[in-house]
Design an enzyme around this catalytic site. Structure first.
Site, mmCIF file in Angstrom:
data_model
loop_
_atom_site.group_PDB
_atom_site.id
_atom_site.type_symbol
_atom_site.label_atom_id
_atom_site.label_comp_id
_atom_site.label_asym_id
_atom_site.label_seq_id
_atom_site.Cartn_x
_atom_site.Cartn_y
_atom_site.Cartn_z
ATOM 1 C CE LYS A 95 -13.128 6.610 0.228
ATOM 2 N NZ LYS A 95 -14.151 5.969 -0.597
ATOM 3 C CG HIS A 109 -2.089 -0.887 1.076
ATOM 4 N ND1 HIS A 109 -2.140 -1.884 0.144
ATOM 5 C CD2 HIS A 109 -3.269 -0.930 1.725
ATOM 6 C CE1 HIS A 109 -3.303 -2.500 0.236
ATOM 7 N NE2 HIS A 109 -4.008 -1.947 1.196
#
Length: 881
Positions: free
Chosen positions: A547, A142
Site C-alpha cells: 500500500k 483480519h
C-alpha cells in the site's frame, strides 16, 4: 470450460439447477426467469457480444426495488455454490488433471530420494533438514471472511454430499436421498440471512478460528503426519519418531490489539480460557473412544505401575485421565460463563495428558500390539504435539507507538523528560540501563492514563501464563532498536518468568530497507544476545508495504530485507525465523503457497516457515479435512524443496534490473496515490469504499485514524474496495512504468532470462497475470460513467489505459504470449465465475447510484442488496482483502 473439467462443470450445473428450483419455490417463476435472462446476457457479454452487454446493463438498471434483493442474492448464492464445487474438485477422485493431480509432497520426496541416491544430496543433510522441518500456520482475524459461519457449515455438508455422490456403488434410492439432502441445504441457505447484522467480537472471531481447527485441522493433521511418515519411510528409508511434530498453529484472534480497541487484556484472558476449554473437550472425546477401544490386559511394568493392579490397565489409566479432563472442562465452562462451579482446574499442563498416553503407547509396542498403538492413540499423540493445551498458541501484537506512550508518561512522571522526544541513542541507553537493573522501574503509586494502563494490563496477562501459551510478541510499525527493547523492558517489569520471543514487524518500504540495521544494532548488545536464546524472529509485512509503495517495489524490498537478514544471521551464528504477514490478495502479498516459497531468497526458510492465514483464505485452504491435508502437503513439500534444493542466487544484473523496476514503479505509484489531488475523490466515487464500512466484517475498525484519508485506511479495505470495482489497482499500479524502464535499459532478452531462471521474478509476473485475469476495464468504466463526477473521469481513463498497456507488456514476456498459460486451473476457475460476478458488479453500480442519490438514501432493500453484492463479488474474486 474445457472437457478436462467435466466433473467440476457437472457439479456446478447440478448445484445451479437445485438453486434455481429453490429460487422458483421461494420467489416465484418471474424472478427465476429474470435471473436466467440476466445470466444468459452475462455469458453472451463475456463472449464479446457488445449488444448483449448493453442489454445486460439496461435490464439490471431497470430492476425495481423489490427485485433488487432476490436477484442479488441469486447470483451471490450461485457464486458460493460454484466455490463449493471448485473447492471439492481439488480433492475429488475425478480430479485427474487439476493443479493437485499428484501429491506435491510425494513428488518432492521422490525428487530428493533420486538426488540422494545419485550423490547430488548428502543423506545426513537430508535427514537433518527433515528433522528440523517446522511449519507454523498463524490464523488471523483480519476481516476478509464475509460469509457467515452458519452458511459455511451448510457448504461443508454440501461438499460431503458431493463426495457421497461420487461413490459408484450408490443404490438409486441412496443417490436420491443425497440429492434431496443437497436440495435441503441449498434451500436452508437461501432462507438464512446472508449478512451478519452486527460485527463479530474478538471472542466471536476466536471461536470461529477454533471451529476451523475442530471441524477440519483436528482430523487433517494426524492424517498428514501418518502419511508423511509413511512417504518418508518409503522414499527415503528414514523412520520419523512418534513425537515428530513439524506442524504448529498460532492465532491472532484475541491477541492482535493493533488498531483494535476491542481486544483488551480481559478479552485475551477470555480467549485463552476458550481455547483450553475447547482443546480439553476435544481430547475428552478422544479419550472416551480410547477407553472403549483399549480393553486389553497385557501391559508393560511401566503401565502396571501407573494403573495399579487393575485387570484392564489401559482403560484404568485412560478413564482416570478422561475424568480429570472432563472436570477441567466443566470448570472452564463455568468460568467462561461467569458461573460458580465445584469442578476443579486439574489439567493445566500438556504433559499431564501426554505422559499417560505415551506410557500406554510404549506398553502396546512392548506387548506386540503395534497395530493398535498406531491407531487412535498415535493420532492423539500427534494432536497433543501439534495443538497443545489451547489448540493454538496466541500471538500478541501491538503498535510500537503504544509502548512509547507508556514510557513517555512514565518518564514525565519521574521527572526525566518526555521519552517520545528523546533521540534514539538516548532511548536505547535508558532501556538497557533499566533492563540490566535489579530494581523495578514502575512506581506502585503511579496512576497512568487508561490507554497506558491497558498496555500494562496486557503484559500482566502474559506474565500470569506459562511459556507454552504464547507464540510471539509482535511490534507493528517497528522502526528502531528501541522499539524492541521497550517491549523487553515491559515484559521484565510485568514479572514475566519466561523469555517470550519479541518480533519487530517491518512493514513500510523504509522500514524494510532498514530492517537489517535495526537487528544488527540489537545483536551488537551482549544483554540482547543473551536474552534471545540464539533465535531472532522478524515479521515481514506485505500489506502495508504494498500500500505504501506498490506491489513491485514492495516485493523487491521484501526480498532484499529477507536476503540481508539471512546473511546477517549466518554471519552472527543465530537462527533466523522469518514470519510472513501475507494476505489472500496479490496486493497484500498473496500468491499460491509453493510459488511464494520458491520465490524467497535462498536460506530464508532454514528457520522454518511462519506465515499468516487470513480471513476467507483459512476457509479456502483449511475448511475441509481433505483440502487442509492437501494444503499441509503443499507447504511441507515447498519448505523441504526450498531448503534442500534452493533457488539460485540472483545474478548481479538481475538485482540491478529489480532495483530499477522498484524505483520507477514506486515513484509512479506514489505520484498517483499520494500526489494526484484528484485521486482520493476519484477513489471514493469509483469504489464502494465508504459503503464498505456498513458491512460488519470484523471486530477491527477499517481505519487507524477515523478522520484520515487513504494513508490512514487499513490495507484490507483498501484492497477490498478496488477488487469490488474490478480495477484491482493496488496489485498492478506502477508495474508498467517499472517494466518499461527495465526493457529500455536492459532489453527483452534479460527480462525473459530472469523469468525463466529466477523464481522470484517469475512469481512477480505470474501474480500480475492472475490480477489481470480478474481485472475488467469495461466494468471499471461502467462504475466511472455512473458514479464519478466529470472532472475526475479522466483519471479513470488514464488508469485503464495503463492497465491495458501493462497487460500487453506482461503477455509479451510470457513464452505463450497469453495470460495464465502455465496456470490453467486458475484460468478456468476465473472463467467459471466471471459470468456470475459481472451482473453483481453492474447491479452494485446501480445500487450505489440509488444509495448515493439524495432522494433515496441507503435504506432497506437497497442497503441489503448492496451488502450482498459486496459479499457476492468477494466470492467471485475468491479473495477480498
Amino acid at each position: 470450460m474445457s472437457e478436462q473439467y467435466a466433473a467440476l462443470r457437472g457439479n456446478v450445473n447440478l448445484l445451479g439447477q437445485l438453486l434455481g428450483q429453490t429460487i422458483k419455490d421461494a420467489q416465484g417463476q418471474a424472478i427465476l426467469d429474470k435471473v436466467e435472462e440476466i445470466r444468459a446476457l452475462s455469458k453472451s457479454s463475456r463472449s464479446g457480444n457488445e449488444n448483449d452487454r448493453k442489454t445486460l446493463i439496461k435490464v439490471l438498471h431497470a430492476l425495481s426495488d423489490e427485485e433488487l434483493l432476490p436477484v442479488a442474492r441469486s447470483f451471490n448464492h450461485f457464486l458460493n455454490l460454484a466455490n463449493v464445487a471448485e473447492q471439492f474438485h481439488t480433492v475429488s477422485r475425478f480430479n485427474d488433471v487439476g493443479f493437485c493431480q499428484l501429491n506435491p509432497l510425494t513428488q518432492t520426496l521422490k525428487t530428493l530420494a533420486t538426488k540422494a541416491n545419485n550423490g547430488q544430496l548428502n543423506h545426513n543433510h537430508l535427514a537433518d533438514t527433515l528433522s528440523k522441518l517446522h511449519i507454523n500456520l498463524v490464523l488471523t482475524a483480519h476481516p476478509t471472511e464475509v460469509t457467515r459461519r452458519t452458511i459455511i457449515n451448510k457448504h461443508v455438508e454440501l461438499s460431503d454430499c458431493l463426495a457421497s455422490l461420487e461413490r459408484t456403488d450408490n443404490l438409486a434410492q441412496e443417490r436420491e436421498a443425497i440429492l434431496n439432502r443437497i436440495a435441503q441445504l441449498i434451500s436452508q441457505a437461501w432462507h438464512t440471512d446472508d449478512i451478519r447484522r452486527s460485527r463479530p467480537t474478538p471472542v466471536d472471531e476466536a471461536k470461529w478460528g477454533y471451529a476451523v481447527i475442530e471441524n477440519s485441522l483436528w482430523h487433517a493433521v494426524p492424517r498428514f503426519l501418518r502419511e508423511f511418515s509413511q512417504h518418508v519411510k518409503e522414499h527415503l528409508s528414514l523412520e520419523l519418531p512418534i513425537n515428530y511434530s513439524p506442524i504448529e498453529f498460532t492465532s491472532w484472534m484475541g491477541g492482535d490489539r493493533d488498531g483494535n480497541p476491542y481486544v483488551t487484556a480481559q478479552v485475551t484472558k477470555e480467549v485463552l480460557d476458550h481455547g483450553r476449554w475447547m482443546a480439553l473437550d476435544l481430547y475428552g472425546r478422544d479419550l472416551e473412544t480410547l477407553s472403549t477401544e483399549l480393553s486389553m490386559s497385557d501391559a508393560s511394568d511401566e503401565l502396571i505401575a501407573l494403573a495399579g493392579q487393575e485387570f484392564e490397565p489401559y482403560r484404568c489409566v485412560i478413564k482416570t485421565l478422561k475424568n480429570q479432563v472432563l472436570e477441567t472442562v466443566m470448570h472452564l465452562g463455568a468460568k467462561i460463563k461467569n458461573q460458580r462451579s465445584e469442578a476443579q482446574d486439574l489439567i493445566t499442563d500438556i504433559n499431564q495428558i501426554k505422559h499417560p498416553i505415551e506410557v500406554c503407547y510404549r506398553s502396546l509396542l512392548k506387548c506386540n500390539m503395534k497395530v493398535v498403538a498406531d491407531g487412535l492413540l498415535l493420532d492423539v499423540l500427534h494432536r497433543l504435539n501439534s495443538f497443545g493445551l489451547r489448540l493454538a498458541k496466541l500471538d500478541v501484537r501491538q503498535d510500537s507507538s503504544r509502548h512509547g506512550d507508556v514510557f513517555s508518561e512514565l518518564t514525565r512522571y519521574l521527572g526525566l523528560g518526555d521519552y517520545n522526544q528523546w533521540q534514539e541513542q538516548d532511548k536505547q541507553a535508558f532501556l538497557l540501563t533499566e533492563l540490566n537493573s535489579r530494581r523495578p522501574l514502575i512506581p506502585k503509586r503511579w496512576q497512568p492514563s487508561p490507554e497506558v494502563q491497558e498496555v500494562l494490563d496486557t503484559f500482566d496477562v502474559i506474565a500470569q501464563q506459562d511459556e507454552q501459551t504464547f507464540g510471539l510478541y509482535i511490534i507493528s510499525m517497528a522502526r528502531t532498536a528501541s522499539d524492541i527493547l521497550a517491549v523487553q523492558l515491559l515484559l521484565k517489569e510485568s514479572g514475566c518468568s519466561f523469555k517470550l520471543p519479541v518480533a519487530p514487524l517491518f512493514e513500510t518500504l523504509d522500514d524494510l530497507n532498514d530492517g537489517h540495521n535495526v537487528i544488527t544494532t540489537l545483536l551488537d548488545n551482549d544483554w540482547y544476545r543473551g536474552q534471545i536464546n540464539n533465535t531472532q524472529n522478524v515479521m515481514i509485512g506485505y500489506s502495508d508495504s504494498a500500500k505504501d509503495a506498490g506491489m513491485m517495489a514492495a516485493g523487491w524490498a521484501q526480498y532484499e530485507a529477507m536476503d540481508k537478514l539471512v546473511q546477517l544471521a549466518d554471519k552472527r551464528g543465530i537462527e533466523l525465523v522469518l514470519f510472513h504477514g501475507r494476505g489472500g490478495t496479490v496486493g497484500r502479498g498473496g500468491a499460491p503457497a509453493a510459488q511464494a516459497l520458491h520465490s524467497q531468497p535462498p536460506g530464508s526458510l532454514k528457520g522454518g516457515l511462519r506465515v499468516t492465514e487470513q480471513g476467507e483464505m483459512i476457509r479456502f485452504k483449511f475448511g475441509l479435512p481433505d483440502v487442509a491435508l492437501q494444503s499441509l502437503n503443499i507447504y511441507a513439500g515447498a519448505v523441504l524443496q526450498s531448503n534442500l534444493l534452493p533457488p539460485p542466487e540472483p545474478k548481479p544484473q538481475w538485482r540491478e534490473v529489480m532495483a530499477l523496476i522498484s524505483e520507477e514503479s514506486c515513484e509512479h505509484y506514489r505520484n498517483v496515490v499520494r500526489h494526484d489531488e484528484n485521486f482520493v475523490p476519484y477513489f471514493r466515487m469509483a469504489t464502494p469504499e465508504l459503503e464498505l464500512s456498513k458491512l460488519p466484517l470484523g471486530s477491527r475498525p477499517a481505519k487507524r485514524n477515523p478522520t484520515g484519508g487513504v494513508e490512514s485506511l487499513r490495507a484490507i479495505p483498501w484492497i477490498f474496495a478496488w477488487s469490488q470495482n474490478r480495477l484491482m489497482l493496488p496489485a498492478w499500479l506502477g508495474a508498467l512504468t517499472g517494466l518499461q524502464a527495465a526493457l529500455a535499459k536492459y532489453g527483452v532478452e534479460t527480462l525473459q532470462e530472469m523469468s525463466l531462471q529466477w523464481p522470484f521474478f517469475r512469481s512477480r509476473l505470474e501474480m500480475l497475470e492472475m490480477v489481470f485475469s480478474k481485472a475488467d476495464s469495461w466494468l471499471s468504466e461502467h462504475y466511472d460513467n455512473a458514479l464519478v463526477e466529470d472532472m475526475y473521469k479522466p483519471l479513470g481513463v488514464t488508469l485503464r489505459k495503463e492497465l491495458a498497456e501493462a497487460i500487453s507488456l506482461v503477455q509479451s514476456l510470457s513464452p505463450q504470449k497469453s495470460l495464465l498459460a502455465d496456470q490453467p486451473w486458475i484460468k478456468e476457475s476465473i472463467a467459471l465465475r466471471n459470468p456470475y460476478t459481472d451482473p453483481l458488479n453492474v447491479l452494485q453500480v446501480e445500487l450505489l447510484r440509488r444509495a448515493r442519490s439524495s432522494d433515496n438514501g441507503s435504506e432497506g432493500d437497497i442497503d441489503n442488496a448492496l451488502m450482498i453484492t459486496m459479499t457476492g463479488i468477494a466470492a467471485g474474486m475468491r479473495n477480498t482483502g
